[in-house]
Scaffold this motif. Structure first.
Motif: not given
Length: 252
Positions: A100-107, A127-132, A138-143
């Motif tokens: 989804f282009p309008h969601y960040n990586v974590l979402k 769990e999502s952070r663990k998978m990232l 791990a450093d891209k969750e807000n991108a």
């Protein structure tokens, strides 16, 4: 235990048969690679197995539960509730990421478990952070997807599939949109999943990878399974002329 079982699958588009009498099964912890030329029906098979296409005839079961049955030469689909449950059995990683282009990586990774499966938000985020972290992001969750390379987007797609805790994963040409250097990183993640005994069905043109990672290889051509067996048999010592011809072209 069989995670997936397909019997006598038939699929037509505009009167043209694209899958003819396909039967296959996948055991828990098994990695099965599907090879074949373009137009052989590989992706259509995956799309039928994941309900993105409707089977014309044939039966399909997940984890011993019959989902699609055949009556009078036609596939019969169950209730929406049973279909929803069946959907939770597998994850699917496409060649074009489908983020989804309008969601960040974590979402992107956490949205379905929270909004569709109604799981606890804090647990899913953890769990999502663990998978990232597992896929090296791990450093891209807000991108946002537009800020990521193709390889990074594919890693997000893999993390998103894993966070659903599926019984098995399907990969449809996961590296075909990526350059060779980035491809190596994606294949490394998939090798690690194979070592962890994740059940996987992989449509791929990466012959060396299929040889290294698969328990079984299926070669398709013209909408039928031409040959299947261990990688060393199908890839290194193919019995059928069609398989031989295909592999010769690729010079493996």
């Amino acid at each position: 235990m069989k995670i997936l079982e397909i019997n006598h699958l038939e699929k037509k588009f505009d009167g043209k048969t694209v899958l003819k009498d396909i039967s296959m099964s996948v055991e828990k912890g098994e990695v099965v690679s599907i090879l074949g030329p373009s137009g052989s029906g590989k992706s259509t098979l995956l799309r039928c197995a994941t309900f993105l296409e409707t089977m014309d005839n044939g039966e399909l079961s997940y984890s011993g539960q019959k989902i699609i049955i055949s009556e009078n030469g036609k596939s019969v689909y169950p209730s929406k509730k049973i279909m929803r449950e069946a959907h939770s059995k597998f994850g699917l990683v496409f060649q074009n990421f489908n983020l989804f282009p309008h969601y960040n990586v974590l979402k992107n990774v956490s949205d379905a478990p929270i909004s569709v499966m109604k799981r606890n938000k804090e647990e899913v985020l953890e769990e999502s952070r663990k998978m990232l972290k597992k896929v090296g992001l791990a450093d891209k969750e807000n991108a946002y997807p537009c800020e990521l390379s193709g390889g990074q987007q594919q890693r997000v797609a893999i993390a998103r599939a894993l966070v659903m805790n599926p019984d098995m994963l399907y990969f449809d040409e996961p590296t075909s949109a990526l350059d060779p250097e980035i491809t190596a990183g994606i294949l490394k993640i998939m090798k690690e999943l194979a070592q962890e005994k994740m059940t996987m069905v992989i449509v791929t043109h990466e012959i060396a990878f299929a040889r290294a990672v698969s328990d079984r290889v299926i070669f398709m051509d013209g909408g039928v399974i031409v040959e299947e067996g261990k990688p060393e048999d199908v890839i290194d010592n193919p019995k059928h002329k069609r398989t031989q011809k295909f592999l010769e072209k690729l010079s493996v």
